[in-house]
Design an enzyme around this catalytic site. Sequence first.
Site, PDB file in Angstrom:
ATOM      1  N   SER A  27      36.131  61.241  29.209  1.00  0.00           N
ATOM      2  CA  SER A  27      35.938  60.310  28.088  1.00  0.00           C
ATOM      3  C   SER A  27      34.517  60.353  27.523  1.00  0.00           C
ATOM      4  CB  SER A  27      36.263  58.884  28.542  1.00  0.00           C
ATOM      5  OG  SER A  27      37.579  58.812  29.026  1.00  0.00           O
ATOM      6  N   GLY A  28      33.524  60.252  28.393  1.00  0.00           N
ATOM      7  CA  GLY A  28      32.134  60.184  27.938  1.00  0.00           C
ATOM      8  C   GLY A  28      31.643  61.508  27.387  1.00  0.00           C
ATOM      9  N   CYS A  55      40.710  59.494  32.884  1.00  0.00           N
ATOM     10  CA  CYS A  55      41.471  58.557  32.056  1.00  0.00           C
ATOM     11  C   CYS A  55      42.768  59.177  31.550  1.00  0.00           C
ATOM     12  CB  CYS A  55      40.615  58.105  30.873  1.00  0.00           C
ATOM     13  SG  CYS A  55      41.555  57.179  29.643  1.00  0.00           S
ATOM     14  N   CYS A  60      43.935  55.986  33.475  1.00  0.00           N
ATOM     15  CA  CYS A  60      44.422  54.940  32.572  1.00  0.00           C
ATOM     16  C   CYS A  60      45.742  55.272  31.882  1.00  0.00           C
ATOM     17  CB  CYS A  60      43.391  54.670  31.476  1.00  0.00           C
ATOM     18  SG  CYS A  60      41.691  54.720  32.026  1.00  0.00           S
ATOM     19  N   LYS A  63      48.762  55.992  34.202  1.00  0.00           N
ATOM     20  CA  LYS A  63      48.981  54.720  34.907  1.00  0.00           C
ATOM     21  C   LYS A  63      49.715  53.722  34.020  1.00  0.00           C
ATOM     22  CE  LYS A  63      46.524  51.551  34.193  1.00  0.00           C
ATOM     23  NZ  LYS A  63      45.176  51.350  34.720  1.00  0.00           N
ATOM     24  N   TYR A 190      41.291  47.685  41.828  1.00  0.00           N
ATOM     25  CA  TYR A 190      42.117  47.997  40.657  1.00  0.00           C
ATOM     26  C   TYR A 190      43.300  48.903  41.020  1.00  0.00           C
ATOM     27  CZ  TYR A 190      38.550  46.604  37.134  1.00  0.00           C
ATOM     28  OH  TYR A 190      37.660  45.929  36.336  1.00  0.00           O
ATOM     29  N   GLU A 194      47.223  47.820  41.088  1.00  0.00           N
ATOM     30  CA  GLU A 194      48.074  48.369  40.020  1.00  0.00           C
ATOM     31  C   GLU A 194      49.224  49.181  40.612  1.00  0.00           C
ATOM     32  OE1 GLU A 194      45.379  50.374  37.359  1.00  0.00           O
ATOM     33  OE2 GLU A 194      44.927  48.517  36.283  1.00  0.00           O
ATOM     34  N   ARG A 211      41.026  44.768  53.423  1.00  0.00           N
ATOM     35  CA  ARG A 211      40.116  44.331  54.489  1.00  0.00           C
ATOM     36  C   ARG A 211      39.438  42.991  54.204  1.00  0.00           C
ATOM     37  NH1 ARG A 211      35.048  48.610  53.670  1.00  0.00           N
ATOM     38  NH2 ARG A 211      34.517  47.992  51.556  1.00  0.00           N
ATOM     39  N   GLY A 274      38.335  53.089  46.497  1.00  0.00           N
ATOM     40  CA  GLY A 274      37.156  53.249  45.662  1.00  0.00           C
ATOM     41  C   GLY A 274      36.913  54.694  45.263  1.00  0.00           C
ATOM     42  N   THR A 323      36.670  53.477  30.970  1.00  0.00           N
ATOM     43  CA  THR A 323      36.725  54.455  29.886  1.00  0.00           C
ATOM     44  C   THR A 323      35.977  54.016  28.619  1.00  0.00           C
ATOM     45  OG1 THR A 323      38.746  55.473  30.666  1.00  0.00           O
ATOM     46  CG2 THR A 323      38.341  55.612  28.298  1.00  0.00           C
ATOM     47  N   HIS A 447      52.381  29.071  17.313  1.00  0.00           N
ATOM     48  CA  HIS A 447      53.487  28.617  18.149  1.00  0.00           C
ATOM     49  C   HIS A 447      54.773  29.367  17.827  1.00  0.00           C
ATOM     50  CE1 HIS A 447      55.520  25.683  20.664  1.00  0.00           C
ATOM     51  NE2 HIS A 447      56.426  25.499  19.713  1.00  0.00           N
ATOM     52  N   GLU A 452      48.604  30.527  22.575  1.00  0.00           N
ATOM     53  CA  GLU A 452      48.227  29.231  21.989  1.00  0.00           C
ATOM     54  C   GLU A 452      47.642  28.290  23.041  1.00  0.00           C
ATOM     55  OE1 GLU A 452      51.430  26.585  20.598  1.00  0.00           O
ATOM     56  OE2 GLU A 452      52.845  27.819  21.719  1.00  0.00           O
TER      57      GLU A 452
HETATM   58  P1  NDP Z   1      37.665  49.451  43.489  1.00  0.00           P
HETATM   59  O1  NDP Z   1      36.215  49.496  43.711  1.00  0.00           O
HETATM   60  O2  NDP Z   1      38.230  48.611  42.414  1.00  0.00           O
HETATM   61  O3  NDP Z   1      38.418  49.024  44.836  1.00  0.00           O
HETATM   62  C1  NDP Z   1      38.179  49.699  46.026  1.00  0.00           C
HETATM   63  C2  NDP Z   1      38.869  48.931  47.133  1.00  0.00           C
HETATM   64  O4  NDP Z   1      38.799  49.670  48.336  1.00  0.00           O
HETATM   65  C3  NDP Z   1      38.219  47.574  47.400  1.00  0.00           C
HETATM   66  O5  NDP Z   1      39.234  46.661  47.668  1.00  0.00           O
HETATM   67  C4  NDP Z   1      37.363  47.865  48.615  1.00  0.00           C
HETATM   68  O6  NDP Z   1      37.171  46.756  49.436  1.00  0.00           O
HETATM   69  C5  NDP Z   1      38.222  48.861  49.357  1.00  0.00           C
HETATM   70  N1  NDP Z   1      37.457  49.738  50.229  1.00  0.00           N
HETATM   71  C6  NDP Z   1      36.339  50.403  49.937  1.00  0.00           C
HETATM   72  N2  NDP Z   1      35.926  51.121  51.008  1.00  0.00           N
HETATM   73  C7  NDP Z   1      36.813  50.879  51.986  1.00  0.00           C
HETATM   74  C8  NDP Z   1      36.916  51.314  53.318  1.00  0.00           C
HETATM   75  N3  NDP Z   1      36.016  52.144  53.856  1.00  0.00           N
HETATM   76  N4  NDP Z   1      37.943  50.862  54.071  1.00  0.00           N
HETATM   77  C9  NDP Z   1      38.857  50.001  53.524  1.00  0.00           C
HETATM   78  N5  NDP Z   1      38.802  49.557  52.267  1.00  0.00           N
HETATM   79  C10 NDP Z   1      37.795  49.994  51.497  1.00  0.00           C
HETATM   80  O7  NDP Z   1      38.071  50.990  43.323  1.00  0.00           O
HETATM   81  P2  NDP Z   1      39.357  51.676  42.713  1.00  0.00           P
HETATM   82  O8  NDP Z   1      39.409  53.029  43.314  1.00  0.00           O
HETATM   83  O9  NDP Z   1      40.522  50.785  42.789  1.00  0.00           O
HETATM   84  O10 NDP Z   1      38.933  51.853  41.205  1.00  0.00           O
HETATM   85  C11 NDP Z   1      37.706  52.512  40.912  1.00  0.00           C
HETATM   86  C12 NDP Z   1      37.155  52.048  39.607  1.00  0.00           C
HETATM   87  O11 NDP Z   1      37.918  52.598  38.566  1.00  0.00           O
HETATM   88  C13 NDP Z   1      37.253  50.535  39.414  1.00  0.00           C
HETATM   89  O12 NDP Z   1      36.162  49.868  39.946  1.00  0.00           O
HETATM   90  C14 NDP Z   1      37.324  50.422  37.925  1.00  0.00           C
HETATM   91  O13 NDP Z   1      36.027  50.393  37.422  1.00  0.00           O
HETATM   92  C15 NDP Z   1      38.052  51.691  37.526  1.00  0.00           C
HETATM   93  N6  NDP Z   1      39.493  51.418  37.278  1.00  0.00           N
HETATM   94  C16 NDP Z   1      39.821  50.619  36.234  1.00  0.00           C
HETATM   95  C17 NDP Z   1      41.127  50.332  35.962  1.00  0.00           C
HETATM   96  C18 NDP Z   1      41.427  49.432  34.814  1.00  0.00           C
HETATM   97  O14 NDP Z   1      40.566  49.249  33.968  1.00  0.00           O
HETATM   98  N7  NDP Z   1      42.604  48.829  34.743  1.00  0.00           N
HETATM   99  C19 NDP Z   1      42.229  50.867  36.770  1.00  0.00           C
HETATM  100  C20 NDP Z   1      41.772  51.682  37.871  1.00  0.00           C
HETATM  101  C21 NDP Z   1      40.457  51.936  38.104  1.00  0.00           C
HETATM  102  P3  NDP Z   1      35.959  45.711  49.199  1.00  0.00           P
HETATM  103  O15 NDP Z   1      36.329  44.894  48.032  1.00  0.00           O
HETATM  104  O16 NDP Z   1      35.937  44.939  50.481  1.00  0.00           O
HETATM  105  O17 NDP Z   1      34.733  46.541  49.010  1.00  0.00           O
END
Ligand code: NDP
Length: 462
Positions: A27-28, A55, A60, A63, A190, A194, A211, A274, A323, A447, A452
């Site tokens: 995207s960027g 994306c 995105c 998904k 996320y 999702e 966790r 993540g 994105t 309405h 609303e």
């Molecule tokens: P997120 O950062 O949203 O979530 C990662 C999850 O994994 C968190 O719940 C985190 O827990 C957990 N986690 C991280 N490390 C570990 C570990 N070692 N053991 C167990 N659990 C762990 O990442 P995603 O991959 O879901 O998404 C990445 C990014 O992509 C998002 O932050 C967002 O910016 C973007 N995205 C946006 C979407 C949208 O706009 N709809 C859709 C999908 C992605 P904890 O919270 O405890 O750290």
Amino acid sequence: MTDNGQQGPAAAGTAHDFDLFVIGGGSGGVRAARIAAEHGARVGLAEEFRYGGTCVIRGCIPKKLLVYAAGFADHFEDARGYGWTVEGVRFDWPALVAAKDAEIARLEAAYADRLRQAGVQLCASRASLLDAHRVRLANGAEYRASHILVATGGSPFVPAIPGAELGITSNEIFDLPVRPDRLLIVGGGYVACEFAGIMNGLGTHVTQLYRGEQILRGFDEDLRDELAGAMRARGVALEVQRDVVAVEKAADGLLVTADNGETHLVDQVLFATGRRPNTAGLGLEPLGVELQANGAVRVDAWSQTAVPSIFAVGDVTDRVALTPVAIDEGQAFADTVFGGAARRTDHSLVPKAVFTQPPSATLGLTEAEARQKGPVEIYRTRFRPLLNTLSGRQERTMMKLVVGAKDRRVLGVHLVGEGAAEMVQLAAIAVGMGATKDDFDRTMALHPTSAEELVIMRTPVA
Ligand code: NDP
């Protein structure tokens, strides 16, 4: 060339093959390359995989197509209450994957075409940096560029637990040959939430282990609680304060051991734990480009690194990994350096949606964040949307406004329910303009809609 009176970095000399070489066609990178070329720059772009990036190819867009696919399960169910007889409904996963693949291929081709039309030279290759002005492609070709833009995005991170290699990530789940009957998802962010909704909607039994204390850390508490309750009510076996410690092969699938000793026999394990910036092997650090602890490129507000000719935008910088933010950063970079119109991306008020079932969306400060800054008023409503009356669906919509008690400014909007993402996009205009609760109150309701309710909440709940 001003942005609040500030002078942005300007284009340097031209004794190079390119004025700009972009590494990464997501995207960027695509936006920056195209706009720079339209400003008259000679631009090259290297992409080792497919144009469109996460994306378009495995994020995105596919998904959201899967979210729509899962949503039909609701429509078929709800239709009965509206007098329809729904019989013989079947879902065909390979047909969905094939249709999705065709659309992604179309989009990818459109991305590449637009770049070519803008005059960007495309290199289907991995690239790395040799010095502040030179890149080398995997095929050995070398180019000199007065500016280099790193837009290499990120990749899924998988924790180092025994058997983790048996699991999949969001890269693979889009292309599974068969829909798993039993899926265990690790994570509460996320991607985890999702895909819990998508796969549950498509008929998979989903177990989600997170966790922390509640899913979607960083979001407003009421949104987190409402969504977790709705996901459970729809059949997702969501367990919090529960982590995965091992995955092993079993005769009939994968055996997942959780930290409480319980085991889960499933067909697939999705690590949605993540993402990490893609900077390994680019040769950035020896040149003086600073990286953060997680590998993200450190940039200033102009997306400029510590090396003046090297810039970076998008997920690789780990600012806001979304994105539209990457696109805006790419556009702002190109306009500033090649278009004579200095502008920096405003990261302060970014609307966000998590395309769960039901969807959730958010803007601005959470209640907890706002309370740290001063006294607030909270407006909140929970109601059964009209659609859910005849269908018999019990699911509620939750809407919450966080309002500054002194100046009445709307500081945060948090929604769970059908249309949440669409509503928050429009609320972002008003909130970005500094709208107060009185402005919301003055707005005539439309309405009958769910939206609303956003303008008829009169009494604060806290
Ligand atoms: P997120 O950062 O949203 O979530 C990662 C999850 O994994 C968190 O719940 C985190 O827990 C957990 N986690 C991280 N490390 C570990 C570990 N070692 N053991 C167990 N659990 C762990 O990442 P995603 O991959 O879901 O998404 C990445 C990014 O992509 C998002 O932050 C967002 O910016 C973007 N995205 C946006 C979407 C949208 O706009 N709809 C859709 C999908 C992605 P904890 O919270 O405890 O750290």
